[in-house]
Motif scaffolding. Structure first.
Motif, PDB file in Angstrom:
ATOM      1  N   CYS A  13       0.805  -1.198   0.000  1.00 58.62           N
ATOM      2  CA  CYS A  13       0.000   0.000   0.000  1.00 58.62           C
ATOM      3  C   CYS A  13       0.843   1.255   0.000  1.00 58.62           C
ATOM      4  O   CYS A  13       1.974   1.270   0.411  1.00 58.62           O
ATOM      5  CB  CYS A  13      -0.932  -0.002   1.212  1.00 58.62           C
ATOM      6  N   TYR A  68       3.748   2.790   5.785  1.00 61.37           N
ATOM      7  CA  TYR A  68       2.578   3.658   5.636  1.00 61.37           C
ATOM      8  C   TYR A  68       2.514   4.522   6.881  1.00 61.37           C
ATOM      9  O   TYR A  68       2.764   4.046   7.993  1.00 61.37           O
ATOM     10  CB  TYR A  68       1.314   2.796   5.518  1.00 61.37           C
ATOM     11  N   ASP A 429      -7.093  -7.345  -6.466  1.00 64.90           N
ATOM     12  CA  ASP A 429      -7.879  -6.438  -5.629  1.00 64.90           C
ATOM     13  C   ASP A 429      -9.354  -6.772  -5.801  1.00 64.90           C
ATOM     14  O   ASP A 429      -9.738  -7.513  -6.709  1.00 64.90           O
ATOM     15  CB  ASP A 429      -7.618  -4.971  -6.007  1.00 64.90           C
ATOM     16  N   SER A 440     -11.637  -0.544  -1.321  1.00 64.62           N
ATOM     17  CA  SER A 440     -10.708  -1.499  -1.930  1.00 64.62           C
ATOM     18  C   SER A 440     -10.126  -2.451  -0.888  1.00 64.62           C
ATOM     19  O   SER A 440      -9.793  -2.044   0.219  1.00 64.62           O
ATOM     20  CB  SER A 440      -9.570  -0.731  -2.618  1.00 64.62           C
ATOM     21  N   LYS A 442      -7.153  -3.953  -1.062  1.00 67.63           N
ATOM     22  CA  LYS A 442      -5.755  -3.609  -0.833  1.00 67.63           C
ATOM     23  C   LYS A 442      -5.609  -2.370   0.035  1.00 67.63           C
ATOM     24  O   LYS A 442      -4.702  -2.283   0.865  1.00 67.63           O
ATOM     25  CB  LYS A 442      -5.035  -3.394  -2.166  1.00 67.63           C
ATOM     26  N   ASP A 443      -6.474  -1.405  -0.151  1.00 69.19           N
ATOM     27  CA  ASP A 443      -6.375  -0.177   0.635  1.00 69.19           C
ATOM     28  C   ASP A 443      -6.686  -0.422   2.104  1.00 69.19           C
ATOM     29  O   ASP A 443      -6.339   0.400   2.955  1.00 69.19           O
ATOM     30  CB  ASP A 443      -7.328   0.890   0.087  1.00 69.19           C
ATOM     31  N   GLN A 447      -1.748  -2.269   8.011  1.00 67.99           N
ATOM     32  CA  GLN A 447      -0.512  -1.555   7.699  1.00 67.99           C
ATOM     33  C   GLN A 447       0.562  -1.758   8.776  1.00 67.99           C
ATOM     34  O   GLN A 447       1.620  -1.136   8.714  1.00 67.99           O
ATOM     35  CB  GLN A 447      -0.808  -0.050   7.554  1.00 67.99           C
TER      36      GLN A 447
END
Length: 597
Positions: A13, A68, A429, A440, A442-443, A447
């Motif tokens: 990401c 991130y 995705d 999404s 993946k989003d 993290q």
């Protein structure tokens, strides 16, 4: 930063700079009792965020491995909100300039974070405990059922502290033997190439690392444009993870069994130890390789200025043809659509390679641990969260297939990806249903980039590995044009099987060794030397000709020697050899030969 074995989906990401919202409070004491946190309840309670934890909080997470920065968003954020009525605000040194600057700044202010994910080695755990930055989790964890399963590993890691207590919990704890490869189907390192370009080039043979140059050139000629029409490059670099040396230049050394210990590159079997600045070191051999590649037009000219996020976007576009890690090239480009078209990253063999593989660590990996900050507002809630991270559900959600019922389900007694899971995990995705917050896939992945156990460990609820890539149901679906062409050419089904079959894997037993704290004088000398090494390494790759390359190498060697390099090298050499002793020791009690007796 070492690129570790267990780099998770968080690496996929984008790194975003988002303003921090501090939520720390409390007394600042370094020891917190289980009942002292307002709004907390016993760990056995099963309430949701709206009932068990009445007050919504933002948790500052200092995370040395994260790529991130900002608020965790998406489906994982929703899970955290629903279960713990909190959100995670990630503070990432990798994004904020790299190095130890952010750690030192926040430590000096007396508040590193509410949750702290960083190493316990090199004296860092002891330093944090002495500075009063951590909460003693002994009482906080006494009723937590999942953490109790890892008491031996936790005890071992906390021997690195300067004070009795539970100050940190290690990552990558494993029930496997120390010489079991920990990564799953693909080792952390390897010569991963755009297989379609390699195929168009005629599957050229590589006898040694030097042959990469010829192959890279043929691949670039075969696929000169990215999916969006941009010029392709064999190699694209970035500076985010540079530390004792240029990180990208260290990666190809792993193809020959080496890994770093400060300024030393040590072979996994203990057969060789090299100073990185020596003229004949494998590190300098890689610098020369990249220099020649640049002379041939194979290196992305934006390498000196881009970050990991920019690099990742180029892989997604098919602009880069070589990847030193499977989780970069494959994760970014190997979508179902691309694979069905025969496009994607796969390992191409080099005849003399012996790839470094991280063995499983029965006592956990102290180079990345999780702790609770001494000023955390609700330490018991954070203890509950940590315990959940070490539960089968938490492990699946953060480093496995994802939430059960959404991405995977049990079929005929075995785990299998759902149709959504196939799109999200194999297809690149997917858009989540509203019940999971939408957006999404993946989003929304975690993290944290923190693997509590190793991917090859067994989920007690499914009786299969946490790594979905090793499930029978997933392996049976590796029938795309890319998969079948690679399998036909290589004569095997998976990367790890090929490497084992051809004796091309060198496993470093997972000892959990942690380098001890060094004196302030050595730390100062190291910082001075590594700045020179990193800066000159980059200059050497982009030197105008071989004379300048050699001149820069000589200048680097002379300069660091004058700065006290040899003093630091002596420390690193001792640590590297002590690490090998630890590996040999763990093999006697927890290696495959010992466990079979």
């Amino acid at each position: 930063m070492r690129v570790t074995k267990r780099v998770a989906a968080a690496l996929l990401c984008a790194a975003m700079l988002v303003s921090s919202t501090a939520c720390s409070g409390g007394s600042g004491s370094s020891s917190v009792s289980a009942g002292s946190a307002a709004g907390s309840t016993a760990a056995s309670d099963t309430g949701t965020g709206s009932s068990k934890y009445k007050k919504f909080i933002t948790v500052d997470v200092f995370d040395s491995q994260a790529n991130y920065q900002g608020k965790q968003s998406g489906w994982f954020a929703k899970i955290v909100k629903d279960k713990f009525n909190m959100e995670l605000n990630i503070i990432a040194p990798n994004v904020a300039g790299g190095g130890d600057t952010l750690f030192q700044t926040r430590s000096a202010a007396g508040d590193l974070g509410d949750l702290i994910l960083t190493g316990a080695n090199n004296g860092r755990l002891s330093t944090m405990v002495k500075a009063g930055l951590l909460a003693d989790m002994t009482d906080l964890m006494k009723n937590e059922k999942n953490i109790s399963n890892y008491s031996s590993a936790i005890t071992e890691t906390n021997k690195l502290a300067s004070k009795t207590g539970m100050w940190a919990i290690p990552s990558q704890i494993s029930s496997q033997t120390a010489d079991t490869p920990s990564e799953g189907l693909d080792p952390t390192f390897g010569p991963y190439v755009r297989w379609d370009a390699y195929k168009k080039a005629g599957y050229p043979e590589m006898k040694s690392m030097d042959d990469l140059l010829t192959v890279w050139k043929k691949m670039q000629d075969a696929v000169p444009k990215s999916d969006s029409g941009k010029k392709t490059y064999a190699v694209s670099l970035f500076k985010d993870w540079d530390d004792n040396m240029m990180n990208n230049a260290k990666q190809p050394t792993c193809l020959y069994g080496y890994d770093e210990m400060g300024f030393v590159l040590a072979k996994a079997d203990g057969s060789d130890y090299q100073s990185i600045v020596d003229s004949n070191s494998i590190y300098n051999k890689v610098l020369k390789l990249f220099f020649k590649a640049n002379q041939m037009g194979l290196v992305d000219p934006e390498s000196t200025s881009q970050n990991y996020d920019t690099l990742n976007s180029k892989y997604k576009d098919g602009q880069v043809l070589y990847s030193p890690w499977p989780w970069l090239g494959q994760a970014a480009y190997n979508t179902t659509e691309h694979k069905q078209a025969g496009k994607g990253f796969m390992l191409a063999p080099i005849d003399d390679m012996k790839i470094f593989s991280y063995g499983c660590v029965p006592n956990g990996n102290p180079s990345n641990c999780i702790s609770i900050g001494s000023k955390a507002e609700d330490p018991q809630r954070l203890a509950d969260f940590i315990d959940w991270l070490y539960s089968p559900e938490g492990i699946e959600d953060t480093m496995g297939a994802g939430p059960k019922g959404l991405t995977w389900e049990m079929k005929d007694g075995k785990p299998a990806l759902t149709e959504f899971g196939k799109k999200a995990q194999l297809g690149g995705d997917a858009t989540l249903p509203a019940s999971y917050g939408g957006g999404s896939w993946k989003d929304g992945v975690s993290q944290l980039n923190f693997n509590t156990v190793t991917p090859v460990d067994i989920d007690p609820e499914t009786k299969s590995t946490y790594s979905y890539t090793m499930w029978d149901s997933v392996l049976s679906e590796n029938t795309t044009a890319l998969d079948t062409d690679w399998q036909k050419k290589m004569g095997t089904k998976t990367t790890i099987d090929y490497l084992k079959k051809h004796d091309m894997l060198m496993v470093a037993p997972g000892s959990g060794y942690a380098a001890p704290e060094v004196s302030s004088d050595i730390a100062t000398l190291r910082n001075q030397c590594k700045q020179v090494i990193v800066a000159d390494s980059w200059k050497m790759i982009f030197a105008k000709d071989e004379n300048e390359f050699n001149s820069l190498l000589k200048d680097m060697q002379t300069t660091v020697k004058g700065l006290g390099y040899d003093q630091v090298l002596a420390v690193d050499m001792k640590d590297a050899k002590d690490q090998q002793t630890a590996r040999e020791t763990i093999m006697k009690t927890n290696g495959s030969s010992a466990s079979s007796k």
